[in-house]
Motif scaffolding. Structure first.
Motif, short mmCIF file in Angstrom:
data_model
loop_
_atom_site.label_atom_id
_atom_site.label_comp_id
_atom_site.label_asym_id
_atom_site.label_seq_id
_atom_site.Cartn_x
_atom_site.Cartn_y
_atom_site.Cartn_z
N LEU A 1 0.81 -1.22 0.00
CA LEU A 1 0.00 0.00 0.00
C LEU A 1 0.84 1.27 0.00
O LEU A 1 0.34 2.34 -0.34
N VAL A 2 2.11 1.18 0.39
CA VAL A 2 2.89 2.39 0.63
C VAL A 2 3.31 3.09 -0.64
O VAL A 2 3.45 2.48 -1.70
N SER A 3 3.50 4.38 -0.49
CA SER A 3 4.14 5.20 -1.52
C SER A 3 5.11 6.13 -0.82
O SER A 3 5.12 6.23 0.42
N ASP A 4 5.95 6.81 -1.57
CA ASP A 4 6.96 7.69 -0.98
C ASP A 4 6.31 8.69 -0.02
O ASP A 4 5.30 9.32 -0.35
N GLY A 5 6.91 8.82 1.17
CA GLY A 5 6.44 9.80 2.14
C GLY A 5 5.42 9.27 3.12
O GLY A 5 5.02 9.99 4.03
N ASP A 6 4.98 8.02 2.95
CA ASP A 6 4.02 7.45 3.88
C ASP A 6 4.67 7.10 5.23
O ASP A 6 5.90 7.08 5.36
N ILE A 7 3.82 6.81 6.21
CA ILE A 7 4.26 6.35 7.53
C ILE A 7 3.55 5.04 7.85
O ILE A 7 2.34 4.92 7.64
N ILE A 8 4.31 4.05 8.32
CA ILE A 8 3.74 2.79 8.78
C ILE A 8 3.99 2.69 10.28
O ILE A 8 5.12 2.81 10.75
N MET A 9 2.92 2.47 11.04
CA MET A 9 3.03 2.33 12.50
C MET A 9 2.40 1.01 12.94
O MET A 9 1.26 0.71 12.57
N PHE A 10 3.15 0.22 13.69
CA PHE A 10 2.62 -0.99 14.33
C PHE A 10 2.44 -0.72 15.81
O PHE A 10 3.39 -0.39 16.52
N SER A 11 1.20 -0.84 16.28
CA SER A 11 0.89 -0.60 17.68
C SER A 11 -0.31 -1.48 18.03
O SER A 11 -1.44 -1.12 17.72
N PRO A 12 -0.11 -2.65 18.63
CA PRO A 12 -1.14 -3.69 18.65
C PRO A 12 -2.41 -3.41 19.45
O PRO A 12 -3.44 -4.00 19.16
N SER A 13 -2.38 -2.62 20.46
CA SER A 13 -3.51 -2.26 21.33
C SER A 13 -3.86 -3.32 22.36
O SER A 13 -4.40 -3.01 23.42
N THR A 14 -3.58 -4.58 22.09
CA THR A 14 -3.64 -5.66 23.08
C THR A 14 -2.60 -6.70 22.69
O THR A 14 -2.13 -6.71 21.54
N PRO A 15 -2.18 -7.59 23.60
CA PRO A 15 -1.21 -8.62 23.24
C PRO A 15 -1.70 -9.48 22.08
O PRO A 15 -2.91 -9.72 21.93
N ILE A 16 -0.77 -9.95 21.25
CA ILE A 16 -1.10 -10.81 20.12
C ILE A 16 -0.88 -12.26 20.54
O ILE A 16 0.18 -12.61 21.07
N SER A 17 -1.87 -13.11 20.31
CA SER A 17 -1.89 -14.46 20.87
C SER A 17 -0.67 -15.29 20.47
O SER A 17 -0.20 -16.13 21.25
N GLU A 18 -0.14 -15.09 19.28
CA GLU A 18 0.96 -15.95 18.80
C GLU A 18 2.28 -15.69 19.52
O GLU A 18 3.23 -16.47 19.38
N TYR A 19 2.36 -14.60 20.29
CA TYR A 19 3.65 -14.20 20.89
C TYR A 19 3.57 -14.24 22.41
O TYR A 19 2.54 -13.97 23.00
#
Length: 321
Positions: free
Chosen positions: A292-310
């Motif tokens: 989805l990204v193009s030049d100048g975009d920002i990607i943020m990962f912030s799960p909001s709750t724990p992820i079950s696989e980890y």
């Protein structure tokens, strides 16, 4: 050896990480640690330098029931200082000083991130930089545009560290270390550039309220990866922030449906202004974001709750990397 204690609502880990980088680079004999607000009364380490980062009444620290209790905890550790010690505090929080019973035995240094009205460390509008005041003249330390971490809450980390360390470290050394600082691992960590997009890792944000603050520093809409276990948390605030700050919303985990619902229920929701994707796991989320990204975009990962696989946020943050 001087003890540096970092406390506050947000930014403790990154502040400690930055100071440790300064200590390692310069050979300063200092011990630095972070301490939650609810632990301050029982802290047995003498606070030669006390740094109070972001103070927030929401969410309150675990075990703290009122904002007054936060102030009492801060007061308790300040009273352990002597007249050779230092407390570093944002001048925006002067109300804290007015609520503390008695005068702190140590020196209190206020820094200012909005103007040069008060504090020896301040925002210099003329040079758009973090500056220190020497003989009533501002000496720039680093331009704001060279900081890797954006926003008020993150910038407070830089200001507090400059205020605490400026008497121990040459300003050119401070500039070099601060310029290269990417944040503590998985705590609003700057990771670099992917397909023209700037990538951040905030795997530590395992509550909706923490995820909310992950988006607020940005001045543009974000490609946002969030979701995890479904917990008994209110999600309406996260939904509103998603609509306001996200352009691509990538949802993972059991909470995906709940987050999607809260986002679509927000009064300002417009399906033409935000796209929502639900994917199987974090790997699929990253794959989707990279397409989805193009030049100048920002990607943020912030799960909001724990992820079950980890097992923990450290694992999810490293896998995201």
């Amino acid at each position: 050896m001087k003890n540096v204690i970092v406390t506050g609502s947000y930014g403790k880990s990154s502040t400690v990480c930055l100071i440790k980088e300064i200590i390692d680079d310069t050979g300063l004999e200092m011990n630095v640690c972070k301490c939650s607000i609810n632990e301050l009364k029982n802290c047995e380490i003498h606070p030669h330098i006390l740094i109070i980062t972001n103070i927030s009444s929401y969410p309150l620290p675990e075990g703290i029931h009122t904002y007054k209790e936060c102030i009492e905890e801060i007061d308790a550790i300040m009273q352990k200082q002597n007249d050779q010690d230092l407390t570093v505090l944002n001048s925006d929080y002067e109300f804290i000083l007015s609520m503390i019973d008695g005068k702190s035995p140590g020196k209190i240094e206020l820094f200012n991130i909005h103007s040069n009205i008060s504090g020896e460390t301040f925002y210099d509008k003329e040079t758009d930089s973090i500056s220190i005041r020497k003989d009533n003249v501002g000496k720039p330390i680093i331009p704001i545009k060279e900081l890797k971490l954006p926003g008020f809450r993150n910038h407070e980390i830089y200001y507090s560290v400059v205020a605490a360390m400026k008497d121990y470290v040459d300003k050119n050394v401070l500039n070099t270390i601060i310029k290269s600082f990417s944040g503590a691992e998985s705590h609003f960590e700057y990771m670099g550039v992917l397909n023209g997009a700037v990538v951040f890792n905030n795997a530590h944000a395992e509550k909706p309220s923490y995820a909310v603050y992950s988006l607020m520093p940005f001045e543009q809409k974000v490609i946002f990866i969030t979701g995890g276990q479904l917990r008994d948390y209110p999600y309406h605030g996260l939904g509103l922030i998603n609509v306001t700050y996200s352009k691509e919303l990538i949802l993972i985990g059991e909470s995906a449906d709940k987050i999607e619902e809260s986002t679509k229920k927000a009064l300002c929701y417009d399906p033409n202004r935000i796209n929502i994707y639900k994917v199987e796991n974090l790997a699929k989320a990253v794959e989707t974001a990279s397409k989805l990204v193009s030049d100048g975009d920002i990607i943020m990962f912030s799960p909001s709750t724990p992820i079950s696989e980890y097992k923990n946020y450290q694992d999810s943050g490293r896998d995201y990397k």
